[in-house]
Structure formats: C-alpha cells, structure tokens
Design a protein around this motif. Structure first.
Motif, PDB file in Angstrom:
ATOM      1  N   MET A 127       0.828  -1.205   0.000  1.00 29.57           N
ATOM      2  CA  MET A 127       0.000   0.000   0.000  1.00 29.57           C
ATOM      3  C   MET A 127       0.861   1.253   0.000  1.00 29.57           C
ATOM      4  SD  MET A 127      -3.278  -0.613  -0.090  1.00 29.57           S
ATOM      5  CE  MET A 127      -4.074   0.808   0.639  1.00 29.57           C
ATOM      6  N   ARG A 167      -3.393  -7.418  -2.236  1.00 29.35           N
ATOM      7  CA  ARG A 167      -4.087  -6.497  -1.330  1.00 29.35           C
ATOM      8  C   ARG A 167      -5.437  -7.023  -0.880  1.00 29.35           C
ATOM      9  NH1 ARG A 167      -2.192  -1.305  -4.894  1.00 29.35           N
ATOM     10  NH2 ARG A 167      -0.065  -1.188  -4.057  1.00 29.35           N
ATOM     11  N   GLU A 204       3.110   2.063  -1.873  1.00 28.59           N
ATOM     12  CA  GLU A 204       3.384   2.532  -3.227  1.00 28.59           C
ATOM     13  C   GLU A 204       2.328   3.511  -3.736  1.00 28.59           C
ATOM     14  OE1 GLU A 204       4.262  -0.858  -5.762  1.00 28.59           O
ATOM     15  OE2 GLU A 204       5.309  -1.778  -4.074  1.00 28.59           O
ATOM     16  N   LEU A 205       1.203   3.595  -3.031  1.00 24.89           N
ATOM     17  CA  LEU A 205       0.172   4.568  -3.392  1.00 24.89           C
ATOM     18  C   LEU A 205       0.533   5.968  -2.903  1.00 24.89           C
ATOM     19  CD1 LEU A 205      -3.009   2.456  -2.553  1.00 24.89           C
ATOM     20  CD2 LEU A 205      -1.902   2.762  -4.778  1.00 24.89           C
ATOM     21  N   GLU A 206       1.583   6.066  -2.102  1.00 24.30           N
ATOM     22  CA  GLU A 206       1.963   7.344  -1.492  1.00 24.30           C
ATOM     23  C   GLU A 206       3.180   7.980  -2.130  1.00 24.30           C
ATOM     24  OE1 GLU A 206       2.414   6.451   2.633  1.00 24.30           O
ATOM     25  OE2 GLU A 206       0.267   6.147   2.954  1.00 24.30           O
TER      26      GLU A 206
END
Length: 259
Positions: free
Chosen positions: A56, A87, A58-60
């Motif tokens: 997750m 996920r 990597e969404l930031e």
C-alpha cells in the motif's frame, strides 16, 4: 503447542521513499493465525513497515526496496505479482475510518464487487457474514441502505473491518485501529480482534502498551537511529518483550509507557 507457520516472512528488508531510507535490514516472521503487535516511538517506521506488507505504501510515492517480503512463500515484490490479489489477501485498516460516501451495504460490498459479479442473494450473504464477523450486525441491520457516514466513529471503524473481511483475506493489517476512539469503542475493537484471532493473521500497530499486552501473541519493537532510519530491535512473545526484554532500548520504551 502447535508449530508456528509464517504467513509473512520478511528478510533483510530495507525501504526507501525516493532516495530517503525509512527502514533498514528488517527480518521478521509473522505467524499464521496469531496477533503480532508493532510498537515503537513515532517516526521509527512502524506504519511504513505495515503498509509495505501489502505494498500500500506505493500509493503514497515512489518507493525502492531491498530484501524480500514473502506471503506463504511468494515474494510480493516480484515484478509480475498480481497486486490486487495481494491487497485482497492482505487487507488494511487505517487509523481513521476511510468509508466511502455511500450506504453501509455498498461500503462492505465495494471490494467484493471489484473481484467479480455475484448474484444478489449471494452478495447479501457475504455482506451479512462480514458485518456479523465485525460484531456490528445488530447495530446496523436496519441501516444497511443509509449512509455509512451517519454511524458513530467506533461503528465506522468496525465497518471498515467488515469491508476488509468481506473479501476473505488471510491477513489483516491494522494501523492504530483505536485512534481517536473512546474507551468503550476501543474495547469493542479489542474484543473484535480477540474473536478473529483464531481465523486470521493480524498485525497491529499500537502506541497503547496495555492494549498490546491484552491482545497480542507476539510483539516487535522498532527504533530509529540519529538519522531517523527505523530498524527492528527485538521480536518475541509479548510476555517476553514486556517482562524480560533482551535489549535495554526495549526495556526503557516499555517501562516508560506502562508506568
């Protein structure tokens, strides 16, 4: 005593946001059907580590990693890994409820519908099962088609857990799930974790040491150095970490926050 089986095996794992190193050389086994708590001072990389377990993070932003994170033997950082599947199998619950502006029912159904079409009767069963598993059914069964945002904070957080459970994960990652909740709502979350512990692998980040001693089987203590790079200092059963830690930094952290 039954043999401990790693659900997630982390080996020599370092994590970077862009070129900034956040975590260095973390190795830990997270055991199947156990509750593992991650503790440590703010800024030591606990939440980053948690989000790295299902990518997750990597969404930031742009990330780089070294080492391996294996989920039942599969390296989740392999180039061809199915991220959506990872996920779903390793779900995440955030510190604050992140519900969609839609009904209670549609919030829980959201992830299920992404996986594929289900007949209405089957979907109804999945939704009810997930909400019951989150110990919320009696409170919302007459509000299924009302906005989820009308629920109390504690109810919203349990609905987030129901949404995670609906896709039948094997692991649930919980980042400060009781953040901002009153003691009664927090206790309901703790009771929920206790009820799920035999069915799921749970990893929880918490600053509440009393809570950690009540709900977790294992505890990992993270600490950051002068460059604010986090690392795993010590890992063991929660009883050992809180009564007979090996490292003075673990002892000082635990004692300061228990007293």
């Amino acid at each position: 005593m039954s043999k401990l089986v790693p659900a997630i095996k982390v080996s020599n794992f370092s994590f970077y946001y862009d070129d900034k190193k956040i975590l260095e050389d973390v190795s830990i086994d997270i055991y199947q059907d156990k509750v593992t708590a991650i503790i440590g001072s703010s800024g030591c990389g606990k939440s980053t580590f948690l989000k790295s377990l299902n990518r997750m993070s990597e969404l930031e932003g742009q990330v780089q990693i070294e080492g391996r994170v294996e989920f039942f033997g599969q390296n989740i950082y392999e180039r061809r890994v199915n991220l959506n599947r990872v996920r779903r199998q390793i779900s995440m619950v955030f510190p604050k409820p992140n519900l969609f502006p839609m009904s209670v029912y549609d919030n829980v159904a959201y992830g299920v519908k992404l996986v594929g079409w289900r007949p209405k009767a089957e979907l109804d069963e999945i939704i009810e099962f997930a909400i019951r598993s989150a110990d919320l059914w009696d409170e919302v069964k007459n509000k299924l088609h009302k906005s989820a945002l009308e629920l109390s904070g504690g109810q919203q957080q349990r609905l987030c857990i129901a949404r995670a459970l609906a896709v039948k994960p094997k692991v649930i990652l919980m980042d400060e799930p009781c953040f901002g909740l009153d003691p009664v709502a927090s206790m309901k979350i703790e009771e929920l974790i206790q009820s799920l512990r035999s069915e799921l692998t749970i990893v929880i980040v918490s600053h509440n040491m009393r809570q950690v001693t009540r709900i977790s089987d294992f505890t990992a203590f993270f600490h950051s150095n002068e460059n604010r790079i986090g690392s795993l200092v010590e890992f063991g059963t929660t009883t050992k970490i809180f009564t007979n830690p090996l490292d003075y930094r673990t002892r000082d952290y635990v004692l300061t926050r228990l007293n």
